[in-house]
Design an enzyme around this catalytic site. Sequence first.
Site, PDB file in Angstrom:
ATOM      1  N   GLU A 193       0.819  -1.213   0.000  1.00 22.36           N
ATOM      2  CA  GLU A 193       0.000   0.000   0.000  1.00 22.36           C
ATOM      3  C   GLU A 193       0.859   1.272   0.000  1.00 22.36           C
ATOM      4  OE1 GLU A 193      -2.175  -2.890  -0.267  1.00 22.36           O
ATOM      5  OE2 GLU A 193      -1.166  -2.941   1.665  1.00 22.36           O
ATOM      6  N   ASN A 277      -0.861  -7.740  -3.849  1.00 19.91           N
ATOM      7  CA  ASN A 277      -1.515  -6.888  -4.843  1.00 19.91           C
ATOM      8  C   ASN A 277      -0.515  -5.993  -5.577  1.00 19.91           C
ATOM      9  OD1 ASN A 277      -1.659  -5.523  -2.007  1.00 19.91           O
ATOM     10  ND2 ASN A 277      -1.734  -3.818  -3.448  1.00 19.91           N
ATOM     11  N   ASP A 319      -7.692  -5.709  -4.936  1.00 16.59           N
ATOM     12  CA  ASP A 319      -6.774  -5.977  -3.817  1.00 16.59           C
ATOM     13  C   ASP A 319      -6.894  -7.414  -3.320  1.00 16.59           C
ATOM     14  OD1 ASP A 319      -4.789  -5.404  -1.843  1.00 16.59           O
ATOM     15  OD2 ASP A 319      -6.368  -5.230  -0.360  1.00 16.59           O
ATOM     16  N   ARG A 346      -7.285 -15.086  -1.733  1.00 14.07           N
ATOM     17  CA  ARG A 346      -8.160 -13.984  -1.350  1.00 14.07           C
ATOM     18  C   ARG A 346      -9.286 -13.809  -2.366  1.00 14.07           C
ATOM     19  NH1 ARG A 346      -4.943  -9.755   1.572  1.00 14.07           N
ATOM     20  NH2 ARG A 346      -6.055  -8.096   0.489  1.00 14.07           N
TER      21      ARG A 346
END
Length: 601
Positions: A193, A277, A319, A346
């Site tokens: 991030e 990600n 994400d 995920r």
Amino acid sequence: MKRLLTMLAIMSIGGGAQVAFANDELQKLIDDPNQWAIQTGDYANLRYSKLDQINKDNVGKLQVAWTFSTGVLRGHEGSPLVIGDLMYVHTPFPNTVYALDLSKDGQIVWKYEPKQDPNVIPVMCCDTVNRGVAYADNKIFLHQADTTVVALDAKTGKVIWSVKNGDATKGETNTATVMPVKDKILVGISGGEFGVRGHVTAYSMADGKVLWRGYSMGPDSDTLIDPEKTTHLGKPVGKDSGLTTWEGDQWKIGGGTTWGWYSYDPEENLVYYGTGNPSTWNPTQRPGDNRWSMTIFARDVDTGMAKWLYQMTPHDEWDYDGVNEMILTEQQIDGKDRKLLTHFDRNGFGYTMDRVTGELLVAEKYDPTVNWATEVVMDPKSDKYGRPQVVAQYSTEQNGEDTNTTGVCPAALGTKDQQPAAYSPKTELFYVPTNHVCMDYEPFRVSYTAGQPYVGATLSMYPPKDSHGGMGNFIAWDNKEGKIKWSLPEPFSVWSGALATAGDVVFYGTLEGYLKAVDAATGKELYRFKTPSGVIGNVMTYAREGKQYVAVLSGVGGWAGIGLAAGLTNPTEGLGAVGGYSALSNYTALGGTLTVFKLPE
């Protein structure tokens, strides 16, 4: 490039001859069910114990043997280790480590408390968690939040060596454990991030020297990929695949961080892990497949060279990090013995692969509400082989920047996050803690500045419509059929790691704070106990003097509990999780505690 590959080949021949097998001492400890010598239970990541003193007939009689307060708030992930009479317990930031004497009811033998700059706290995504220490070569290895890797004397806690794995001022942090293999410590990095470019590094167990580093994206010399020998679904990846699928220099801040779990096959000499990600969360700003984010890697432990890869979510728009654990099993498919890798991503698909060749065998949804894709194409002859088929309605890129895409399932925290599943060879079932959560996702244009958030999306999360009303399930999964065998609804996400045992019992924890035990075959609840805080730790077991114990860390936090852990109230804070889990404050409060259970005398 040819020179690099030649040098690595020579290193492989010479190095392999010197360290041909796994670390013998650690392997013996892993093989002894009385110990819990590695966070994952074993190198295969099974989280299965052969201990059976506690079984489905008597688990309902469990009682608390003793407890230990860690003295630290925030989320407590991971689990203790047990080596002989010593138990090693870790905490979130500041990453305190305790050695406790099991012969003296957990008396503190030593305590290590690193001095870290508190400015690392706001740089950490999704709470200040740490997933535990590792043991090998009479050392305890800790990867701190500030990316310092420390080797401690296992008997005294004295620092033997330390190295820096990253730079927190650029957003590089750590939340994961490390994997000791042979004479090496394998170490990942967090910070997707913040535009961090992910990598895995092998450090010498003896002195902390760098032996190799493989990046998630970039030129072949950085990613340690051989364009002709490294394969993706059976085909060579081609030259600089980690560059050509990115626009311009976006790969340099490309994400693909490596903060998940690692597994290892000694026979193949391969380590398996997933990447996270791509950066930023706004897909419009990074056209292309963005390889090798969202990818399963199989790397040679001695050289770091990638043998095969599989990108699960090309050009991620939601994400859906691919860092969740790779579970290694030997099972029969179509009457043939296969060495398998099972991964619960995920993105909501459960994958079964041949871990030797990288062949994709199964890809099915392990939560029926998953809607962002209809399927993963399984026909090897198709040019879409292995790719998920994205539904336009839920495509954040097709809907465009500054447009709120609603009703996407799963939410960004995935159908499962890092909380590890378990596998029982007795039932051939996987026991999977899951999130049952959907989201709204609005991407926006963002500029990169080193050390500053590089997200570019606003999220909100909530339970699926027309479902059981809760935000989690605990499921049993058949990896050969790709089917759910039973499912237990939970009011909140199940953020605890599971444990399966030879006693036909499966344990897991809940965000409200319960330790639960269920029948491995049927899912019937056999026991529950309310611990002092929400459980996001991983359940473990060990035995001492003929007595089996079960232990778990409680201490609410993590992404799902970030609102409580960090005192956040804005519903879109915590990358969208605060609003979705706001009711959690009615059930539990902060506090780090280890609770140890046993059967009555």
